[in-house]
Design a protein around this motif. Sequence first.
Motif, PDB file in Angstrom:
ATOM      1  N   THR A 150       0.612  -1.346  -0.046  1.00  0.00           N
ATOM      2  CA  THR A 150      -0.065   0.200  -0.006  1.00  0.00           C
ATOM      3  C   THR A 150       0.788   1.294   0.044  1.00  0.00           C
ATOM      4  O   THR A 150       0.609   2.190  -0.661  1.00  0.00           O
ATOM      5  CB  THR A 150      -0.900   0.003   1.140  1.00  0.00           C
ATOM      6  N   THR A 151       2.042   1.247   0.708  1.00  0.00           N
ATOM      7  CA  THR A 151       2.895   2.257   0.582  1.00  0.00           C
ATOM      8  C   THR A 151       3.635   2.676  -0.648  1.00  0.00           C
ATOM      9  O   THR A 151       3.591   3.674  -1.053  1.00  0.00           O
ATOM     10  CB  THR A 151       4.290   1.962   1.463  1.00  0.00           C
ATOM     11  N   VAL A 152       4.024   1.399  -1.453  1.00  0.00           N
ATOM     12  CA  VAL A 152       4.227   1.676  -2.707  1.00  0.00           C
ATOM     13  C   VAL A 152       3.323   2.393  -3.596  1.00  0.00           C
ATOM     14  O   VAL A 152       3.359   3.039  -4.619  1.00  0.00           O
ATOM     15  CB  VAL A 152       4.685   0.351  -3.350  1.00  0.00           C
ATOM     16  N   MET A 153       1.975   1.608  -3.359  1.00  0.00           N
ATOM     17  CA  MET A 153       0.658   2.113  -4.165  1.00  0.00           C
ATOM     18  C   MET A 153       0.713   3.610  -4.208  1.00  0.00           C
ATOM     19  O   MET A 153       0.249   4.536  -4.996  1.00  0.00           O
ATOM     20  CB  MET A 153      -0.463   1.318  -3.928  1.00  0.00           C
ATOM     21  N   ASN A 154       0.876   4.282  -2.932  1.00  0.00           N
ATOM     22  CA  ASN A 154       0.541   5.502  -2.590  1.00  0.00           C
ATOM     23  C   ASN A 154       1.573   6.473  -3.239  1.00  0.00           C
ATOM     24  O   ASN A 154       1.352   7.730  -3.763  1.00  0.00           O
ATOM     25  CB  ASN A 154       0.413   5.728  -1.192  1.00  0.00           C
ATOM     26  N   LYS A 155       2.676   5.960  -3.227  1.00  0.00           N
ATOM     27  CA  LYS A 155       3.783   6.668  -4.015  1.00  0.00           C
ATOM     28  C   LYS A 155       3.708   6.878  -5.411  1.00  0.00           C
ATOM     29  O   LYS A 155       3.964   7.550  -6.186  1.00  0.00           O
ATOM     30  CB  LYS A 155       5.319   5.957  -3.854  1.00  0.00           C
ATOM     31  N   VAL A 156       3.036   5.635  -6.046  1.00  0.00           N
ATOM     32  CA  VAL A 156       2.643   5.852  -7.504  1.00  0.00           C
ATOM     33  C   VAL A 156       1.591   6.651  -7.570  1.00  0.00           C
ATOM     34  O   VAL A 156       1.532   7.527  -8.484  1.00  0.00           O
ATOM     35  CB  VAL A 156       2.428   4.389  -7.912  1.00  0.00           C
ATOM     36  N   HIS A 157       0.564   6.562  -6.777  1.00  0.00           N
ATOM     37  CA  HIS A 157      -0.557   7.778  -6.911  1.00  0.00           C
ATOM     38  C   HIS A 157      -0.155   9.103  -6.647  1.00  0.00           C
ATOM     39  O   HIS A 157      -0.898  10.206  -7.071  1.00  0.00           O
ATOM     40  CB  HIS A 157      -1.598   7.208  -5.732  1.00  0.00           C
ATOM     41  N   GLY A 397      -4.450   4.595 -10.313  1.00  0.00           N
ATOM     42  CA  GLY A 397      -3.356   3.981 -10.330  1.00  0.00           C
ATOM     43  C   GLY A 397      -2.741   3.531 -11.701  1.00  0.00           C
ATOM     44  O   GLY A 397      -1.716   3.552 -12.023  1.00  0.00           O
ATOM     45  N   ALA A 398      -3.902   3.299 -12.695  1.00  0.00           N
ATOM     46  CA  ALA A 398      -3.411   3.088 -14.047  1.00  0.00           C
ATOM     47  C   ALA A 398      -2.939   4.211 -14.738  1.00  0.00           C
ATOM     48  O   ALA A 398      -2.158   4.022 -15.528  1.00  0.00           O
ATOM     49  CB  ALA A 398      -4.663   2.300 -14.483  1.00  0.00           C
ATOM     50  N   ASP A 399      -3.638   5.217 -14.192  1.00  0.00           N
ATOM     51  CA  ASP A 399      -3.345   6.564 -14.977  1.00  0.00           C
ATOM     52  C   ASP A 399      -1.696   6.944 -14.512  1.00  0.00           C
ATOM     53  O   ASP A 399      -1.019   7.152 -15.653  1.00  0.00           O
ATOM     54  CB  ASP A 399      -4.128   7.706 -14.489  1.00  0.00           C
ATOM     55  N   ARG A 400      -1.354   6.758 -13.354  1.00  0.00           N
ATOM     56  CA  ARG A 400       0.022   7.165 -13.022  1.00  0.00           C
ATOM     57  C   ARG A 400       0.821   6.184 -13.500  1.00  0.00           C
ATOM     58  O   ARG A 400       2.059   6.574 -13.809  1.00  0.00           O
ATOM     59  CB  ARG A 400       0.032   7.355 -11.692  1.00  0.00           C
ATOM     60  N   MET A 401       0.589   4.830 -13.604  1.00  0.00           N
ATOM     61  CA  MET A 401       1.396   3.877 -13.755  1.00  0.00           C
ATOM     62  C   MET A 401       1.895   4.098 -15.451  1.00  0.00           C
ATOM     63  O   MET A 401       2.889   3.785 -15.785  1.00  0.00           O
ATOM     64  CB  MET A 401       1.145   2.487 -13.605  1.00  0.00           C
ATOM     65  N   SER A 402       0.885   4.501 -16.344  1.00  0.00           N
ATOM     66  CA  SER A 402       1.085   4.468 -17.750  1.00  0.00           C
ATOM     67  C   SER A 402       1.925   5.899 -17.909  1.00  0.00           C
ATOM     68  O   SER A 402       2.653   5.681 -18.787  1.00  0.00           O
ATOM     69  CB  SER A 402      -0.421   4.822 -18.108  1.00  0.00           C
ATOM     70  N   LYS A 403       1.706   6.755 -17.241  1.00  0.00           N
ATOM     71  CA  LYS A 403       2.567   8.114 -17.261  1.00  0.00           C
ATOM     72  C   LYS A 403       4.064   7.746 -16.718  1.00  0.00           C
ATOM     73  O   LYS A 403       4.922   8.066 -17.619  1.00  0.00           O
ATOM     74  CB  LYS A 403       1.962   9.244 -16.385  1.00  0.00           C
TER      75      LYS A 403
END
Length: 484
Positions: A150-157, A397-403
Amino acid sequence: MNIVSLFDTLLTSIFDAEQRFFENPKNFSELEASVKSSTDAFAAGFLGAILSEMDQAIRNTSWRNGRYTIHRNDTRTLISSVGDISFDCTYYKSKTEKNTFTHLLEDLIGLEKNERFTEVAESLMLCEALKTSYAEAAKVLPSKQEITKTTVMNKVHSIADEIPDKIYDKPRTVPYLHIEADEDHVAEQHGRYGEDENASFISKLVYLYEYRQESANAEGRYELVNKYYFSGLYPGEEGNKQLWSRVNSFIETNYDTESLKRVFISGDGARWIKSGVTYVDNSVFCADKYHLMKYVNTAAAQMLDEKDDVKKELWHLLYSKLKNARKNFDTYTAAMMNSAKKPEKIEELRKYVLGNWSAVRRTLRNKLVNGCSAESHVSHVLSDRLSSRPMGWSQTGADRMSKLRCYDRNNGRAAIIDLVKYSREHRHLEATGTDGIVPQNLQLRNILAEHYNQAESYIERMQAHIPYGTVRKTLTIREKLYLL
């Protein structure tokens, strides 16, 4: 800062590891692991000591004395690329602003209030998250603190919604530019019972390049020169406008538009792709030949034994130079539906070709149009992380990972730390609506002089250690050779 004690600890641990290695030379892996652990611990201690020294320097400045009073002495811990960094971080109360408190050291180095990671540590997590799951990315840092997926997810977001695009040193001059676009269908993450298990959304990919050339590494293959990627969800009409306006802005910034004769936009005919010609200056739409070929092959296959002849005739009509070529294609495909095994497949071909007639003809007859490889680019840039494995994504998450994956391809892995810095500054401006606190020019000459004095003392002590270590090593080697 007691630099000598840090070096003493480092030398002691390294010499101990060295001694164990010479006693058992076959266990080189233990030596490697011990030396890395020792140097990481030294680096973490050194970084913490520097920050503590900086905190003390702030306390001693006349600038601070006139503006802030000491309210509390705190200890701060950050997760870094070399382990956990602990340091002093004094909490101050403003003399001029009522009920205003701050950590001046955090302000000076640009550290957010509740931030647990250094910029380098965060960039390492993002680099790992580019290619693996959040759970695996959480293991990349050597910290004793808990780091969850969840920490990693928050960093991606937390990556900035809009990332500044690259600016070339000077505008490039080319007669033509090529843009190709496609989309990836991403499974949506569900958190409540009863929701549609097949729900999904699309992540859009647009990439621009100057021309194709034969690959120097693979005969018969081509590579795209000066590629640049854009991606994200960009939903709805407003999203399309935002995406294509960004592409057009990139072109205007980095290319001599007066020398640019035409921009070719290629894709499968989706509405959002065709809308690019509205926002990209001097552009025309070209139908994706890959999808055209797929529609032709599928339609011809419905004619069973006659499929080869039908396919040949379809391509003949598509390439025809006759003025009534469109009408002839319409008539021929309408007749095919009367005897087709699956008439709906013929209708799909008719809808695609007749709905994009000018774009199809432009693709087939204009030698400047290179074709389109958007399908493979979507696979490598987006699907490899977003949809090739069974997983669900939130739209953020998908938007930020795409970018993030496009940023990596545009700028390189080493530049992700610049993205981290930009995103942190962007969040700070959004939160405060100001330009932030201007760092003060602290005088640290006395601290530097103290470092040099301690370094001289360390060198003298190190010279006393090394000869003994060398003699011990020589004796150990002789002993081991004697036992062989």
